[in-house]
Design an enzyme around this catalytic site. Structure first.
Site, PDB file in Angstrom:
ATOM      1  N   THR A  82      85.310  33.463  -6.935  1.00 32.85           N
ATOM      2  CA  THR A  82      84.161  34.368  -7.091  1.00 32.85           C
ATOM      3  C   THR A  82      84.072  35.397  -5.965  1.00 32.85           C
ATOM      4  O   THR A  82      83.358  36.386  -6.098  1.00 32.85           O
ATOM      5  CB  THR A  82      82.830  33.573  -7.078  1.00 32.85           C
ATOM      6  OG1 THR A  82      82.738  32.879  -5.826  1.00 32.85           O
ATOM      7  CG2 THR A  82      82.778  32.576  -8.215  1.00 32.85           C
TER       8      THR A  82
ATOM      9  N   CYS B 225      78.963  30.907   1.093  1.00 30.48           N
ATOM     10  CA  CYS B 225      77.676  30.209   1.045  1.00 30.48           C
ATOM     11  C   CYS B 225      77.488  29.323   2.266  1.00 30.48           C
ATOM     12  O   CYS B 225      78.416  29.018   2.989  1.00 30.48           O
ATOM     13  CB  CYS B 225      77.625  29.269  -0.164  1.00 30.48           C
ATOM     14  SG  CYS B 225      77.542  30.111  -1.744  1.00 30.48           S
TER      15      CYS B 225
ATOM     16  N   CYS C  95      73.982  25.379  -0.269  1.00 34.07           N
ATOM     17  CA  CYS C  95      73.653  26.297  -1.360  1.00 34.07           C
ATOM     18  C   CYS C  95      73.274  25.537  -2.638  1.00 34.07           C
ATOM     19  O   CYS C  95      73.960  24.606  -3.054  1.00 34.07           O
ATOM     20  CB  CYS C  95      74.841  27.207  -1.660  1.00 34.07           C
ATOM     21  SG  CYS C  95      74.458  28.409  -2.943  1.00 34.07           S
TER      22      CYS C  95
ATOM     23  N   ARG D 145      75.735  26.040  -8.411  1.00 33.16           N
ATOM     24  CA  ARG D 145      76.645  25.021  -8.929  1.00 33.16           C
ATOM     25  C   ARG D 145      77.852  24.851  -8.002  1.00 33.16           C
ATOM     26  O   ARG D 145      78.350  25.816  -7.443  1.00 33.16           O
ATOM     27  CB  ARG D 145      77.131  25.447 -10.324  1.00 33.16           C
ATOM     28  CG  ARG D 145      77.497  24.309 -11.251  1.00 33.16           C
ATOM     29  CD  ARG D 145      77.493  24.814 -12.701  1.00 33.16           C
ATOM     30  NE  ARG D 145      78.481  25.884 -12.901  1.00 33.16           N
ATOM     31  CZ  ARG D 145      79.759  25.648 -13.236  1.00 33.16           C
ATOM     32  NH1 ARG D 145      80.182  24.422 -13.421  1.00 33.16           N
ATOM     33  NH2 ARG D 145      80.586  26.656 -13.395  1.00 33.16           N
TER      34      ARG D 145
ATOM     35  N   ARG E 237      81.801  38.112   0.008  1.00 34.65           N
ATOM     36  CA  ARG E 237      80.433  38.654   0.049  1.00 34.65           C
ATOM     37  C   ARG E 237      79.433  37.510   0.228  1.00 34.65           C
ATOM     38  O   ARG E 237      79.641  36.425  -0.309  1.00 34.65           O
ATOM     39  CB  ARG E 237      80.092  39.371  -1.271  1.00 34.65           C
ATOM     40  CG  ARG E 237      80.933  40.590  -1.566  1.00 34.65           C
ATOM     41  CD  ARG E 237      80.421  41.307  -2.814  1.00 34.65           C
ATOM     42  NE  ARG E 237      80.220  40.428  -3.973  1.00 34.65           N
ATOM     43  CZ  ARG E 237      81.184  39.991  -4.763  1.00 34.65           C
ATOM     44  NH1 ARG E 237      82.432  40.340  -4.534  1.00 34.65           N
ATOM     45  NH2 ARG E 237      80.911  39.209  -5.790  1.00 34.65           N
TER      46      ARG E 237
ATOM     47  N   CYS F 278      76.387  35.100  -0.419  1.00 34.10           N
ATOM     48  CA  CYS F 278      75.717  34.628  -1.628  1.00 34.10           C
ATOM     49  C   CYS F 278      74.261  35.093  -1.632  1.00 34.10           C
ATOM     50  O   CYS F 278      73.591  35.067  -0.599  1.00 34.10           O
ATOM     51  CB  CYS F 278      75.788  33.105  -1.663  1.00 34.10           C
ATOM     52  SG  CYS F 278      74.733  32.337  -2.887  1.00 34.10           S
TER      53      CYS F 278
ATOM     54  N   CYS G  29      71.734  31.515  -1.329  1.00 28.98           N
ATOM     55  CA  CYS G  29      71.524  30.763  -0.072  1.00 28.98           C
ATOM     56  C   CYS G  29      71.533  31.679   1.154  1.00 28.98           C
ATOM     57  O   CYS G  29      71.235  31.238   2.254  1.00 28.98           O
ATOM     58  CB  CYS G  29      72.555  29.656   0.067  1.00 28.98           C
ATOM     59  SG  CYS G  29      74.235  30.257   0.280  1.00 28.98           S
TER      60      CYS G  29
HETATM   61 ZN    ZN Z   1      75.165  30.269  -1.934  1.00 32.25          ZN
END
Ligand code: ZN
Length: 356
Positions: A34, A38, A42, A45, A67, A69, A72
């Site tokens: 993705t 995080c 977080c 999922r 990048r 998140c 979180c």
């Molecule tokens: Zn996150």
């Protein structure tokens, strides 16, 4: 930051599965599929373990192209102490004279190695060095209030006065008796979403603000120490609190006005360049050539560039707003990734021309 500063992968994966907040600030997870990173806690999922990459800090994840998140918000804790550490920091503040031993940490439920890791990565020193500096700061405060140097040494459990004086001088750069009447420059670390910054301020002006991991920081501190005819003391003062509030407002995108004086240490030429930087409006950039021209020195582009790079008050004196002729970001002492984020923060429209 080397991977050896991370806990083992099995430990980290277990922490991710249980969303263990004790690991907040110790490591970050990034998901290759993705491109997002995080905190371990977080609520999103859980990814597959084979897709996860671990980083000891947010900077590493950003540099690897991830990048933050949106759920979180891993940048929000960058540099500021995580909840699990707060009881320890409160205990240090409640009794700054205390000499901490590993057994004391364990009795509070802390693992000494985890504490060591957190302090190394966030303060660049061990917890013991941190609490020693804190104790010395307290001693200085008491000496300035009139306490005898010898009794301050005794309070600090030094066996000899000369041992105390030597430790004092090493940490604070001056002797206890000279420190008694000298003017004080307070030095403290301020947390920002782009990492910790070191700030130094007198009672009347901010004199230094620089990212803690910047290589030039040490020489900037030395220059400041030479020009300041007093002592540098770790701790808070009103100006540093105001600087911290200013940074908070700035990173919230609120374009705050600066409610205090800036007093960077430098040559008259550098001072002129830094003054000119203050005229570049928020959200805009200017080239080195334009800057040199605005100073009436169109041929001095390189000297202007060097003075720009020597700016000791990052962000507030906006040297990040100076870019190459073609819009390329060229250099930034705090790292190009930070320059890019500062310019994006000030001007959020998609900036295709912002090329590191
Ligand atoms: Zn996150």
């Amino acid at each position: 930051m080397s991977p050896s500063q991370l806990p083992s992968e099995a430990t980290m994966w277990k922490a991710v599965l249980s969303r263990d907040s004790a690991f907040d600030g110790i490591f970050f997870t990034a998901v290759k599929t993705t491109g997002i990173f995080c905190r371990p806690t977080c609520p999103a999922r859980k990814p597959k373990p084979e897709h996860v990459e671990y980083f000891p800090d947010a900077k590493g994840a950003l540099l690897a192209g991830y990048r933050p998140c949106k759920r979180c918000r891993p940048m929000a804790i960058c540099g500021s102490p995580p909840p699990w550490l707060k009881p320890l920091l409160q205990a240090v503040e409640a009794d700054p004279q205390k000499r901490w031993r590993d057994a004391d940490l364990r009795s509070l439920g802390y693992s000494p190695s985890r504490i060591r890791r957190w302090f190394q990565s966030h303060h660049g020193m061990s917890f013991h060095a941190f609490s020693r500096a804190r104790r010395m700061g307290t001693a200085l405060g008491q000496i300035r209030l009139g306490k005898k140097v010898s009794s301050a040494a005794m309070d600090q459990d030094y066996e000899s006065l000369s041992g105390f004086q030597e430790a004092f001088r090493k940490l604070l750069g001056t002797t206890p008796s000279r420190a008694r009447s000298a003017p004080v420059l307070h030095v403290n670390r301020l947390a920002t979403p782009l990492g910790l910054m070191l700030a130094a301020a007198s009672d009347s002006a901010l004199m230094l603000l620089e990212f803690c991991d910047r290589r030039a920081l040490e020489s900037q501190l030395r220059r400041l120490q030479r020009s300041w005819k007093g002592v540098l003391l770790p701790g808070e003062n009103l100006l540093l609190e105001q600087s911290s509030d200013w940074l908070q407002a700035y990173f919230d995108g609120r374009k705050p006005a600066v409610p205090f004086a800036l007093k960077p240490v430098g040559t008259p030429f550098q001072q002129r360049v830094w003054q000119a930087l203050l005229d570049i409006p928020y959200g805009e950039t200017c080239s080195y050539g334009q800057l040199a021209e605005s100073l009436g020195k169109p041929a001095a582009v390189r000297a202007v560039g060097r003075a720009n790079g020597a700016n000791p008050i990052a962000i507030l004196i906006p040297c990040h707003r100076v870019v190459g002729k073609d819009g390329r970001l060229t250099g930034y002492g705090g790292g190009l990734w930070r320059k890019k984020r500062l310019l994006e923060l000030e001007n959020p429209r998609p900036q295709a021309e912002l090329q590191a």
